[in-house]
Design a protein around this motif. Structure first.
Motif, PDB file in Angstrom:
ATOM      1  N   PHE A  81       0.888  -1.158   0.000  1.00  0.00           N
ATOM      2  CA  PHE A  81       0.000   0.000   0.000  1.00  0.00           C
ATOM      3  C   PHE A  81       0.927   1.209   0.000  1.00  0.00           C
ATOM      4  O   PHE A  81       1.491   1.539   1.039  1.00  0.00           O
ATOM      5  N   PHE A  94       4.311   1.058   1.893  1.00  0.00           N
ATOM      6  CA  PHE A  94       4.190   0.092   2.985  1.00  0.00           C
ATOM      7  C   PHE A  94       3.984  -1.320   2.446  1.00  0.00           C
ATOM      8  O   PHE A  94       3.054  -1.588   1.695  1.00  0.00           O
ATOM      9  N   ALA A 126       2.670  -4.569   3.064  1.00  0.00           N
ATOM     10  CA  ALA A 126       1.779  -5.321   3.965  1.00  0.00           C
ATOM     11  C   ALA A 126       2.117  -6.810   3.920  1.00  0.00           C
ATOM     12  O   ALA A 126       2.025  -7.507   4.932  1.00  0.00           O
ATOM     13  N   PRO A 170      -0.625 -11.570  15.055  1.00  0.00           N
ATOM     14  CA  PRO A 170      -1.196 -10.390  15.709  1.00  0.00           C
ATOM     15  C   PRO A 170      -1.914  -9.477  14.711  1.00  0.00           C
ATOM     16  O   PRO A 170      -1.706  -9.605  13.500  1.00  0.00           O
ATOM     17  N   GLY A 184      -2.765  -6.718  12.196  1.00  0.00           N
ATOM     18  CA  GLY A 184      -1.885  -6.003  11.279  1.00  0.00           C
ATOM     19  C   GLY A 184      -0.832  -6.897  10.641  1.00  0.00           C
ATOM     20  O   GLY A 184       0.002  -6.429   9.864  1.00  0.00           O
ATOM     21  N   GLY A 234      -1.207  -9.017   8.348  1.00  0.00           N
ATOM     22  CA  GLY A 234      -1.417  -9.150   6.903  1.00  0.00           C
ATOM     23  C   GLY A 234      -2.294 -10.334   6.526  1.00  0.00           C
ATOM     24  O   GLY A 234      -2.384 -10.693   5.354  1.00  0.00           O
ATOM     25  N   LYS A 235      -2.975 -10.917   7.500  1.00  0.00           N
ATOM     26  CA  LYS A 235      -3.783 -12.111   7.243  1.00  0.00           C
ATOM     27  C   LYS A 235      -4.932 -11.811   6.270  1.00  0.00           C
ATOM     28  O   LYS A 235      -5.123 -12.532   5.286  1.00  0.00           O
ATOM     29  N   THR A 236      -5.685 -10.756   6.551  1.00  0.00           N
ATOM     30  CA  THR A 236      -6.810 -10.418   5.675  1.00  0.00           C
ATOM     31  C   THR A 236      -6.311  -9.984   4.303  1.00  0.00           C
ATOM     32  O   THR A 236      -6.904 -10.329   3.276  1.00  0.00           O
ATOM     33  N   THR A 237      -5.196  -9.272   4.270  1.00  0.00           N
ATOM     34  CA  THR A 237      -4.602  -8.875   2.986  1.00  0.00           C
ATOM     35  C   THR A 237      -4.244 -10.111   2.155  1.00  0.00           C
ATOM     36  O   THR A 237      -4.478 -10.146   0.948  1.00  0.00           O
TER      37      THR A 237
HETATM   38  N1  LIG Z   1      -6.395  -0.768   2.004  1.00  0.00           N
HETATM   39  C1  LIG Z   1      -5.337  -0.545   2.780  1.00  0.00           C
HETATM   40  N2  LIG Z   1      -4.616   0.589   2.682  1.00  0.00           N
HETATM   41  C2  LIG Z   1      -3.534   0.812   3.452  1.00  0.00           C
HETATM   42  N3  LIG Z   1      -3.064  -0.053   4.375  1.00  0.00           N
HETATM   43  C3  LIG Z   1      -3.748  -1.210   4.528  1.00  0.00           C
HETATM   44  C4  LIG Z   1      -4.909  -1.507   3.740  1.00  0.00           C
HETATM   45  N4  LIG Z   1      -5.349  -2.730   4.118  1.00  0.00           N
HETATM   46  C5  LIG Z   1      -4.525  -3.170   5.088  1.00  0.00           C
HETATM   47  N5  LIG Z   1      -3.557  -2.253   5.333  1.00  0.00           N
HETATM   48  C6  LIG Z   1      -2.472  -2.398   6.292  1.00  0.00           C
HETATM   49  O1  LIG Z   1      -1.815  -3.625   6.035  1.00  0.00           O
HETATM   50  C7  LIG Z   1      -1.453  -4.272   7.257  1.00  0.00           C
HETATM   51  C8  LIG Z   1      -2.078  -5.639   7.315  1.00  0.00           C
HETATM   52  O2  LIG Z   1      -3.471  -5.518   7.489  1.00  0.00           O
HETATM   53  P1  LIG Z   1      -4.442  -6.781   7.549  1.00  0.00           P
HETATM   54  O3  LIG Z   1      -4.172  -7.660   6.397  1.00  0.00           O
HETATM   55  O4  LIG Z   1      -5.817  -6.288   7.734  1.00  0.00           O
HETATM   56  O5  LIG Z   1      -3.924  -7.490   8.884  1.00  0.00           O
HETATM   57  P2  LIG Z   1      -4.618  -8.631   9.781  1.00  0.00           P
HETATM   58  O6  LIG Z   1      -5.796  -9.167   9.039  1.00  0.00           O
HETATM   59  O7  LIG Z   1      -3.541  -9.644   9.994  1.00  0.00           O
HETATM   60  O8  LIG Z   1      -4.985  -7.965  11.068  1.00  0.00           O
HETATM   61  C9  LIG Z   1      -1.914  -3.348   8.376  1.00  0.00           C
HETATM   62  O9  LIG Z   1      -0.822  -2.577   8.793  1.00  0.00           O
HETATM   63  C10 LIG Z   1      -2.973  -2.504   7.717  1.00  0.00           C
HETATM   64  O10 LIG Z   1      -3.060  -1.242   8.326  1.00  0.00           O
END
Ligand SMILES: Nc1ncnc2c1ncn2[C@@H]1O[C@H](COP(=O)(O)OP(=O)(O)O)[C@@H](O)[C@H]1O
Ligand SMILES: [Mg+2]
Length: 255
Positions: free
Chosen positions: A20, A23, A25, A44, A46, A48-51
């Motif tokens: 992103f 950054f 992720a 934990p 952040g 990156g699991k959902t990403t």
């Molecule tokens: N659309 C986005 N834009 C900017 N940063 C993002 C976006 N989606 C996720 N992030 C960042 O990417 C990192 C991983 O997020 P995420 O995959 O939601 O983590 P998890 O599901 O493990 O909690 C986090 O630091 C989050 O803030």
């Protein structure tokens, strides 16, 4: 293709990177999910699991790396077309039809698959019997047979999640992705949903993101631990439980 495909991963993720802006992720994640297993992703907030889920399911294609599903490279194909390849993601509660019964919700999902496969067959007499039988099987699979006439809106939170999973099953997926299916559940719903997830692996692979550590360690065949976009450990639950890097990552965290 060989007759028995069980030695082949249903999902093969290689070196996935997602950024992103500046950054990172995800910084090059690789993953292999075998058929008929529960493979959990933990880490934990952040991490990156959902990403990673979004990259796998096509919601946000990765910047680098490849996603191979059931032998096909699907890295850049859109999310809705992955369903045809046999990949399902649990729907949100808002995708249920609240004023329709459990049975009607599942029937709609089953009919949608028939319709996408063959319009002619969907209209045939034989299809009606098959749809009926399939709806019943799915209701049994997700333990909602007794609630088949209850409107989706009147179900408990846990039963709504079960119904979502049931609707995902209607697409006959080879793998289902579940992102925190136990979040916000009371003890009874939690137990039922845990059983449900365990039952799913008789029919498909399950890729699970879940914060409830005791559930993850008790139902998973394999666990991948992520921290800050990187994989720090992977293995059977017993190994993960003893891993010192994992303990350090979780020290003081709620999970
Ligand atoms: N659309 C986005 N834009 C900017 N940063 C993002 C976006 N989606 C996720 N992030 C960042 O990417 C990192 C991983 O997020 P995420 O995959 O939601 O983590 P998890 O599901 O493990 O909690 C986090 O630091 C989050 O803030
Ligand atoms: Mg998340």
């Amino acid at each position: 293709m060989p007759e028995t495909k069980n030695d082949y991963p249903v999902l093969l993720v290689e070196n996935i990177g997602v950024s992103f802006g500046d950054f990172h992720a995800l910084a090059g994640i690789s993953l292999k999910v075998m058929p008929n297993t529960i493979h959990s992703l933990i880490g934990p907030n952040g991490a990156g699991k959902t990403t990673l889920f979004n990259a796998i399911s096509g919601i946000r294609p990765p910047n680098t790396g490849t996603v191979i599903f059931d032998g096909a490279a699907i890295t850049r194909i859109p999310a809705h077309r992955r369903v045809k390849h046999g990949m399902a993601r649990s729907f949100q509660v808002t995708n249920l039809y609240p004023a329709l019964s459990v049975k009607e919700n599942i029937r709609l999902a089953v009919q949608a698959r028939y319709l996408s496969e063959s319009w002619v067959f969907w209209r045939s007499h034989r299809s009606r019997r098959e749809i009926h039988d399939e709806v019943r099987t799915i209701m049994q699979d997700v333990s909602l047979e007794e609630k088949q006439h209850v409107n989706a809106a009147d179900l408990s939170h846990g039963a709504q999640r079960s119904l979502e999973i049931g609707m995902a099953l209607a697409g006959r997926p080879k793998m289902v992705c579940l992102d925190e299916p136990l979040a916000g559940m009371g003890i009874d719903d939690l137990r039922t949903t845990k059983e449900l997830i365990l039952n799913l692996k008789r029919k498909m692979a399950v890729l699970l993101i879940e914060h409830n550590m005791s559930v993850v360690l008790s139902i998973s065949d394999r666990v991948t631990v992520m921290v800050q976009g990187k994989k720090i450990a992977e293995g059977e639950p017993e190994m993960i439980r003893r891993d010192s890097a994992v303990r350090t990552a979780y020290l003081g965290s709620q999970a």
